[in-house]
Design an enzyme around this catalytic site. Structure first.
Site, PDB file in Angstrom:
ATOM      1  CG  ASP A  71     -71.949  28.532 -63.923  1.00 56.65           C
ATOM      2  OD1 ASP A  71     -72.368  29.686 -63.838  1.00 56.65           O
ATOM      3  OD2 ASP A  71     -71.062  28.176 -64.726  1.00 56.65           O
ATOM      4  CD  GLU A  77     -76.152  32.564 -69.236  1.00 55.54           C
ATOM      5  OE1 GLU A  77     -75.509  32.072 -70.194  1.00 55.54           O
ATOM      6  OE2 GLU A  77     -75.692  33.480 -68.537  1.00 55.54           O
TER       7      GLU A  77
END
Length: 533
Positions: A25, A194
């Site tokens: 991420d 997301e």
């Protein structure tokens, strides 16, 4: 020193991934001519790793922004699927800022004058369960500040939507109850939206956010003239005809040379989430076009920047003064006495007494680092100074299953070489090979990792390296790739149980050139930096 992976090919081009390890991420910013990157660290400590680059291709480790996870008691034991999820890194008002969502506690924020720190103590900005993937935005034109975040259904029962807030400019409070900016249940075919990153460009609020799941998803872009929407959407990066599955979740950066680039991850099983660098441009309608017309590139001309040394985040370590380098983390918040500082080289780990010495997955006192490449070899020296039966220390490959090789003190007080493992469904380790005597309590330990994260251990107890046991496959944990680990333990009890000394941790491996799969000489990755300018 041989490195198992470098992305810079030395001819003005680079190959993907630019970070061939589990930098999950990622988010990236530019400050002047410097680039900084952070990534998820989940339950490992210290958290929030920080990397630095001058060209987006060659990266070095700066350190960590989070000394300990909070609340500290919740991370006294391994919580590999909790903690720091999908942080956002920003620079505003002369300060560095990191926001992240802890799915069990809420959205937290820290900041610092310098990326090297010291960083402020975590500030809980929005308490509650299920708030994840938080990203701030300071609008430099209006002075307004905003925050966007996603949702974890496992904690909140909600997912596939993005929520926005107005935020105080000091980043310490939210000014409203929040509103849904994007409800992807209303977008045909979209699911698991997301990881939002919030930007301003050309009068639009932009949200770059992935959807479709980690293994198989895509990168979306959303834009609106008003923060509260409505937002238009478009898919701007997908696997297409390539072998880069699920290319998404990362950050956009605009360089001082006027170029745009996008860093994102690719999930690769036991290797974790490796990081790719994609060229980015804007089409005639003002939408971003990432990669090769929306597909990932395997190789490309480097960003325009002064020449940089070819490098990658450190993996080797001599542990000077007994201190582990920035590549290492503990599997939980560390406690005093796990290591001993001294004047020479080598890592001295205390044989920590525990009732869980039968299962490495339960131990907080394992010092770990990422698998640094697809194919590599690790060597490390070990000396075990203990007469406590059951005391042990070794080199491990840890995930949902684990294997380790090292030294253990037998019932008669003598050290022996052992190799033990546990499958993912097993609650107790068992022998993977027969033990043998280890004169003077010393051994050279080695693990060779080949394609597909297939591993094999070797050991040298004075008569050269010999293989131990069978090949085994490294396995990921939930959200986390497999990890290399060093540890020392002893059975539950009282009093000192001895120490283990690890020396000369070395990682080597091949670094073959990337074969070109495109045959058009006019394609950008065939162009030299000089011709491109």
């Amino acid at each position: 020193m041989s490195r198992p992976w470098t992305s810079d090919l030395g001819d003005g081009t680079y190959r993907n991934p630019v970070l061939n390890a589990d930098w999950s991420d990622p988010d990236v910013i530019r400050v002047g001519d410097d680039y900084y990157l952070t990534a998820s660290s989940f339950g490992r400590s210290p958290g929030l790793p920080l990397l630095h680059s001058r060209d987006l291709v060659n990266w070095t480790a700066v350190g960590h922004a989070l000394d300990r996870l909070e609340p500290a008691d919740d991370f006294a034991a391994p919580r590999h699927d909790r903690g720091v999820w999908a942080p956002s890194l920003r620079h505003h008002g002369g300060r560095f800022w990191i926001f992240w969502g802890d799915p069990d506690h809420g959205i937290q924020q820290i900041n610092a004058d310098r990326v090297e720190g010291p960083w402020s103590a975590p500030h809980l900005l929005k308490a509650g369960k299920g708030f994840i993937d938080a990203c701030p935005l300071w609008d430099e034109e209006t002075g307004e500040a905003y925050l966007v975040h996603a949702w974890a259904k496992s904690r909140s029962g909600v997912k596939n939507r993005l929520t926005g807030h107005r935020m105080s400019p000091d980043g310490r409070s939210l000014l409203d109850d929040g509103a849904t900016l994007v409800d992807a249940d209303r977008i045909p075919g979209w699911f698991t939206l997301e990881g939002p990153k919030l930007y301003r460009r050309d009068g639009y609020f932009w949200i770059l956010a992935p959807a479709g799941g980690v293994e198989t998803g895509w990168q979306g872009a959303f834009r609106s003239r008003d923060f509260l929407g409505p937002y238009e959407e478009r898919v701007v990066l997908a696997q297409g005809r390539t072998d880069v599955n699920g290319p998404h979740q990362g950050g956009w950066v605009h360089t001082s040379a006027g170029e745009d680039w996008f860093l994102h991850f690719q999930a690769r099983g036991a290797y974790g989430r490796v990081v790719h660098l994609q060229p980015m441009r804007w089409d005639s309608e003002g939408w971003p076009v990432i990669g090769d017309e929306g597909e990932p590139v395997p190789r490309h001309t480097k960003p325009v920047a002064p020449a940089q040394p070819v490098t990658a985040p450190a993996v080797d370590d001599d542990f000077p003064g007994g201190r582990p380098g920035a590549q290492w983390q503990w599997t939980a918040n560390p406690r005093p006495g796990w290591t001993t500082r001294h004047g020479g080289d080598g890592l001295r780990l205390t044989c920590v007494r525990t009732a869980y010495e039968h299962d490495l997955r339960l131990l907080p006192n394992i010092l770990v680092q990422r698998l640094p490449a697809e194919v590599f070899t690790v060597d490390v020296g070990l000396a075990l100074d203990s007469g406590e039966p059951g005391a042990k220390a070794g080199l491990a490959v840890v995930g949902d299953a684990f294997n380790w090789i090292g030294l253990a003190v037998a019932a008669d007080g003598t050290p022996r070489l052992v190799h033990r493992f546990a499958e993912g469904v097993a609650a107790h380790e068992r022998d993977a090979a027969g033990s043998r005597a280890s004169p003077a309590g010393r051994a050279g330990l080695r693990v060779e990792v080949t394609a597909g994260a297939r591993c094999r251990f070797f050991a040298d107890t004075g008569d050269g390296f010999r293989p131990s046991g069978q090949f085994f496959a490294a396995t990921p944990w939930r959200w986390v790739g497999a990890l290399l680990g060093l540890f020392a333990t002893a059975p539950a009890g009282t009093g000192p149980a001895g120490t283990a000394r690890f020396t000369a941790f070395r990682v080597t491996g091949p670094n073959p050139p990337q074969k070109c799969t495109r045959h058009d000489p006019s394609h950008p990755h065939h162009q030299t930096e000089k011709s491109r300018r």
